[in-house]
Design a protein around this motif. Sequence first.
Motif, PDB file in Angstrom:
ATOM      1  N   ARG A 163       0.861  -1.191   0.000  1.00 21.78           N
ATOM      2  CA  ARG A 163       0.000   0.000   0.000  1.00 21.78           C
ATOM      3  C   ARG A 163       0.890   1.231   0.000  1.00 21.78           C
ATOM      4  N   ASP A 169      -0.376   7.226  -0.983  1.00 21.72           N
ATOM      5  CA  ASP A 169      -1.544   7.844  -1.614  1.00 21.72           C
ATOM      6  C   ASP A 169      -2.694   6.855  -1.799  1.00 21.72           C
ATOM      7  N   GLU A 170      -2.638   5.721  -1.079  1.00 18.88           N
ATOM      8  CA  GLU A 170      -3.671   4.678  -1.027  1.00 18.88           C
ATOM      9  C   GLU A 170      -3.729   3.787  -2.268  1.00 18.88           C
ATOM     10  N   GLU A 221      -2.393   0.646  -4.515  1.00 23.37           N
ATOM     11  CA  GLU A 221      -1.829  -0.641  -4.125  1.00 23.37           C
ATOM     12  C   GLU A 221      -0.969  -1.196  -5.251  1.00 23.37           C
TER      13      GLU A 221
END
Length: 175
Positions: free
Chosen positions: A95, A98-99, A101
Amino acid sequence: MSENVVRRPFFTWLSTVMGVAFYACAMGAAVFMRDDGYAPPLVVATFVVFLWMTGWHSAIRFTDSHLIVTNIVVTSTVAWSGVARITADDGLCIRLRDERELGSIAFGGSLIGAFTGYPTYEKALRILCKAHKKARRGGKWDGTVQLRRSVRWRQLCAAAALIYGPLLIVLAVSG
């Protein structure tokens, strides 16, 4: 700056053994199936290239400053400063801050892993978390996450040359 590599041993060796077996079939087809043309051995050799790309080439690599995830053809590179955490929830998941994946084909999710908690990923998770922790000690952790996608074309060309070169020579000589 050396590059460390994390692979799944069983996944890697299974694809390598299958690739060698299929390559032997391609060579046998090139020698013994001369009347059928070049297509059968070249198709089998293409499958060998695909097995190499999924089993050996697809891996997670890292240096002191960057994390590199290769999935078949696409290579994603991010500085350790852009990595928020690494977990083994639905496969090995990286992760970013900035979120976004990053996932890996070699360490992907599975139904069995969902029930067992991915015990075969523990070593890779431990290695990557240790490298992430080491990088965090001296790193600057602000700014935007720079994720760069590329193709490691030199490795792909070298693998294709190693696989197709001898096969094309055998086809030319036996034809």
